[in-house]
Design a protein around this motif. Structure first.
Motif, PDB file in Angstrom:
ATOM      1  N   ALA A  13       0.843  -1.198   0.000  1.00 16.47           N
ATOM      2  CA  ALA A  13       0.000   0.000   0.000  1.00 16.47           C
ATOM      3  C   ALA A  13       0.875   1.243   0.000  1.00 16.47           C
ATOM      4  O   ALA A  13       0.764   2.108   0.876  1.00 16.47           O
ATOM      5  CB  ALA A  13      -0.936  -0.012   1.206  1.00 16.47           C
ATOM      6  N   GLY A  17       0.625   0.950  -5.263  1.00 17.08           N
ATOM      7  CA  GLY A  17      -0.454   0.086  -4.807  1.00 17.08           C
ATOM      8  C   GLY A  17      -1.724   0.843  -4.495  1.00 17.08           C
ATOM      9  O   GLY A  17      -2.825   0.447  -4.917  1.00 17.08           O
ATOM     10  N   CYS A  18      -1.617   1.949  -3.755  1.00 18.39           N
ATOM     11  CA  CYS A  18      -2.799   2.745  -3.410  1.00 18.39           C
ATOM     12  C   CYS A  18      -3.452   3.342  -4.648  1.00 18.39           C
ATOM     13  O   CYS A  18      -4.680   3.331  -4.793  1.00 18.39           O
ATOM     14  CB  CYS A  18      -2.418   3.853  -2.434  1.00 18.39           C
ATOM     15  SG  CYS A  18      -1.991   3.280  -0.777  1.00 18.39           S
ATOM     16  N   LEU A  37      -6.074  -4.791  -0.540  1.00 12.85           N
ATOM     17  CA  LEU A  37      -4.824  -4.026  -0.536  1.00 12.85           C
ATOM     18  C   LEU A  37      -4.066  -4.399   0.733  1.00 12.85           C
ATOM     19  O   LEU A  37      -4.475  -4.040   1.848  1.00 12.85           O
ATOM     20  CB  LEU A  37      -5.132  -2.527  -0.586  1.00 12.85           C
ATOM     21  CG  LEU A  37      -3.946  -1.569  -0.603  1.00 12.85           C
ATOM     22  CD1 LEU A  37      -3.025  -1.836  -1.789  1.00 12.85           C
ATOM     23  CD2 LEU A  37      -4.437  -0.120  -0.620  1.00 12.85           C
ATOM     24  N   GLU A  39      -0.775  -4.598   3.273  1.00 12.28           N
ATOM     25  CA  GLU A  39       0.394  -3.820   3.673  1.00 12.28           C
ATOM     26  C   GLU A  39       0.917  -4.328   5.010  1.00 12.28           C
ATOM     27  O   GLU A  39       0.137  -4.589   5.933  1.00 12.28           O
ATOM     28  CB  GLU A  39       0.037  -2.341   3.777  1.00 12.28           C
ATOM     29  CG  GLU A  39       1.136  -1.438   4.330  1.00 12.28           C
ATOM     30  CD  GLU A  39       2.427  -1.489   3.541  1.00 12.28           C
ATOM     31  OE1 GLU A  39       3.502  -1.557   4.168  1.00 12.28           O
ATOM     32  OE2 GLU A  39       2.358  -1.465   2.297  1.00 12.28           O
ATOM     33  N   ARG A 113      -3.699   6.168   1.226  1.00  8.66           N
ATOM     34  CA  ARG A 113      -4.302   4.986   1.853  1.00  8.66           C
ATOM     35  C   ARG A 113      -5.736   5.280   2.290  1.00  8.66           C
ATOM     36  O   ARG A 113      -6.627   4.430   2.139  1.00  8.66           O
ATOM     37  CB  ARG A 113      -3.459   4.543   3.050  1.00  8.66           C
ATOM     38  CG  ARG A 113      -2.146   3.899   2.659  1.00  8.66           C
ATOM     39  CD  ARG A 113      -1.295   3.591   3.889  1.00  8.66           C
ATOM     40  NE  ARG A 113      -0.025   2.961   3.500  1.00  8.66           N
ATOM     41  CZ  ARG A 113       0.975   2.726   4.340  1.00  8.66           C
ATOM     42  NH1 ARG A 113       0.851   3.061   5.637  1.00  8.66           N
ATOM     43  NH2 ARG A 113       2.085   2.154   3.920  1.00  8.66           N
ATOM     44  N   ALA A 116      -7.880   5.178  -0.758  1.00  6.70           N
ATOM     45  CA  ALA A 116      -8.112   3.790  -1.182  1.00  6.70           C
ATOM     46  C   ALA A 116      -9.124   3.110  -0.262  1.00  6.70           C
ATOM     47  O   ALA A 116      -9.995   2.360  -0.719  1.00  6.70           O
ATOM     48  CB  ALA A 116      -6.787   3.023  -1.183  1.00  6.70           C
ATOM     49  N   GLN A 117      -9.009   3.367   1.038  1.00  4.83           N
ATOM     50  CA  GLN A 117      -9.932   2.766   2.008  1.00  4.83           C
ATOM     51  C   GLN A 117     -11.366   3.209   1.745  1.00  4.83           C
ATOM     52  O   GLN A 117     -12.317   2.423   1.923  1.00  4.83           O
ATOM     53  CB  GLN A 117      -9.515   3.150   3.421  1.00  4.83           C
ATOM     54  CG  GLN A 117     -10.356   2.525   4.532  1.00  4.83           C
ATOM     55  CD  GLN A 117     -10.065   1.051   4.724  1.00  4.83           C
ATOM     56  OE1 GLN A 117      -9.000   0.671   5.180  1.00  4.83           O
ATOM     57  NE2 GLN A 117     -11.027   0.217   4.372  1.00  4.83           N
ATOM     58  N   VAL A 124      -8.453  -2.542   2.897  1.00  7.22           N
ATOM     59  CA  VAL A 124      -7.053  -2.370   3.277  1.00  7.22           C
ATOM     60  C   VAL A 124      -6.780  -3.248   4.490  1.00  7.22           C
ATOM     61  O   VAL A 124      -7.455  -3.117   5.525  1.00  7.22           O
ATOM     62  CB  VAL A 124      -6.729  -0.900   3.575  1.00  7.22           C
ATOM     63  CG1 VAL A 124      -5.254  -0.745   3.945  1.00  7.22           C
ATOM     64  CG2 VAL A 124      -7.077  -0.011   2.375  1.00  7.22           C
TER      65      VAL A 124
END
Length: 509
Positions: A13, A17-18, A37, A39, A113, A116-117, A124
């Protein structure tokens, strides 16, 4: 044993990735993608690179809908560069009002992050990924997921976990644990030429505020300074291998005296009080994925796990965000991520569609480092010629900075300006005065070359052009090939000969 299933698993992440997780979540489908995702630690990372985002990267963030991630983290608008050499400097602004960003890497990652969440279908998960799961016990089949572990409870017991997916994406950065498991290790061999040593300067006034400052030193590699927050300036010093045993003494005695006087006090304080950290400056050309001779099915590499360039030009995040945009658009048309025949077509298209920007950033980063960090006489001539080329202004600035900022991703334009610098360096040798020590007791005086020196300078000109070709041609070759660099097949030699012929034709014309 805990197990979960997803459509896509992304290991790492970080930047790539994010961005990719958020991008894939926006693909319109009857049933939204389920994206895991993963991490190892969701704490704020603390790194010394990934803190300068070029205007091209800002534009890619906007395409991803992530432009808000650079806000509310005390990021600084950057208007271009200032290149410092021998006490003088040249201003290199971004064209047409474009702006980059200087920022704290950790704060930026936490915003990514969080975005993304919030994205639809993205989960995540904090877990340490230990290995790849494959469809046969021998480890030779298709990748179907990953295994991991995490500590739970007050006694920190280890819980083993398995995650399954139609597609696994490895985005665990430059120190990837899975790079050579995904692709043949002969195809992916990072080359490390030097390290960046990083520290933070407090309340310093750069030669041109809110501009990245590149200091070309005479006896060391380049030093890069740029603001990452109010009152905070990141300083990165290039240190070649072998690294000095006493890094602080090296910085104090060899590097800081060659920096602009306006940063001396802050730099001295930072060396004495800040924690010195270093990162390897590695180069890893991108090899086409999906070829069963070199890579496994069901898994791909993105970001620095697959493709790295020298961080001098700050182009890594720009390439990562651009890759996320391209992959999002290509995967939009894929109905079944398990259909590897279809996925191979996507990977092939991705490999070549990313070339204009990725190749420009990759080649420029290493070529500029070879010029700016040169000790060899011929490269030093090119470095001086490059600085004086910038002093010409106009297109001699607009063209290179458009490439550097990823506003104009054009390998052809890059080659044009690179060899324009090479030929202008030759003109500088013949026409510009250079310091000469006439007497031992007197200071050097600027003296133009006499006609007697012309034959020697003509020979030296050939060496300079040869040196420029040796710098840039292998980089071009590393970008156009798609197979392992270890492969010795004769059928690839005609391509190399063609590249050399076209370059020679360019030089003659």
């Amino acid at each position: 044993m805990h197990s979960s299933s997803y459509d896509v698993l992304i290991v790492g992440a970080g930047i790539a990735g994010c961005a990719l997780a958020h991008a894939l979540s926006t693909i319109p489908r009857e049933k939204p993608l389920r994206i895991g995702l993963l991490e190892r630690s969701l704490d704020e990372p603390d790194r010394i690179v990934g803190e300068l985002l070029q205007p091209g990267g800002v534009a890619a963030l906007e395409q991803l809908g992530l432009e808000s991630c650079v806000e509310n983290i005390d990021s600084i608008h950057l208007g271009g560069y200032c290149v410092v050499k021998d006490g003088g400097f040249v201003h290199i602004p971004y064209p047409n009002g474009h702006r980059g960003r200087g920022l704290h890497h950790g704060r930026f990652i936490m915003n990514l992050r969080a975005a993304a969440q919030r994205a639809k279908g993205v989960e995540v998960i904090e877990v340490t990924v230990n290995g790849l799961l494959q469809c046969d016990a021998k480890g030779t089949g298709r990748v179907i997921g990953v295994s991991g572990s995490r500590k739970v409870g007050q006694e920190k017991e280890v819980e083993k976990m398995e995650f399954y997916a139609d597609l696994v994406v490895i985005a665990d950065g430059c120190f990837s644990n899975f790079r050579t498991q995904v692709m043949d290790q002969r195809a992916l061999k990072p080359v490390t030429k030097s390290h960046f040593v990083g520290l933070i300067l407090k309340d310093v006034q750069l030669p041109i505020p809110q501009h990245g400052t590149v200091c070309l030193t005479a006896s060391n590699g380049p030093a890069l300074l740029y603001q990452i927050g109010t009152g905070e300036t990141r300083m990165l010093v290039d240190v070649r291998e072998p690294l000095p045993s006493d890094m602080k003494a090296h910085l104090l005695n060899s590097v800081i005296p060659e920096l602009p006087s306006c940063v001396h006090i802050a730099a001295l304080e930072a060396v004495k009080n800040d924690r010195l950290r270093r990162m390897p400056n590695s180069f890893l050309p991108a090899v086409k994925q999906g070829n069963p001779r070199f890579s496994k099915q069901g898994v791909i590499l993105v970001g620095d796990a697959w493709n790295m360039r020298h961080p001098l030009t700050g182009g890594g995040m720009t390439v990562a965000f651009s890759d996320a945009v391209i992959l999002r658009d290509l995967l939009r048309e894929v109905k079944d991520l398990k259909d590897w025949d279809e996925m191979k077509g996507v990977l092939d298209c991705w490999h070549w569609r990313r070339k204009p920007l990725a190749s420009t950033v990759n080649i420029l980063s290493v070529a500029l480092y070879d010029l700016f960090g040169a000790n060899e006489p011929e490269l030093a001539i090119l470095r001086t010629g490059c600085f004086k080329y910038f002093e010409l202004g106009g297109e001699c600035i607009n063209g290179p900075v458009s490439l550097l900022s990823a506003i104009t991703p054009s390998p052809t334009l890059l080659i044009y300006h690179f060899f324009a610098v090479a030929f202008y360096s030759i003109w500088v040798m013949f026409a510009h005065p250079r310091p000469v020590q006439l007497r031992k007791d007197n200071k050097p005086k600027l003296v133009a070359p006499s006609i007697v020196e012309y034959p020697y300078l003509a020979f030296k000109s050939i060496v300079v052009i040869w040196t420029a070709s040796v710098v840039v041609l292998p980089l071009i070759w590393s970008e156009i090939r798609w197979w392992s660099p270890e492969e010795k097949s004769l059928r690839h030699r005609p391509m190399l000969m063609l590249v050399g012929f076209l370059t020679l034709l360019y030089l003659l014309l």
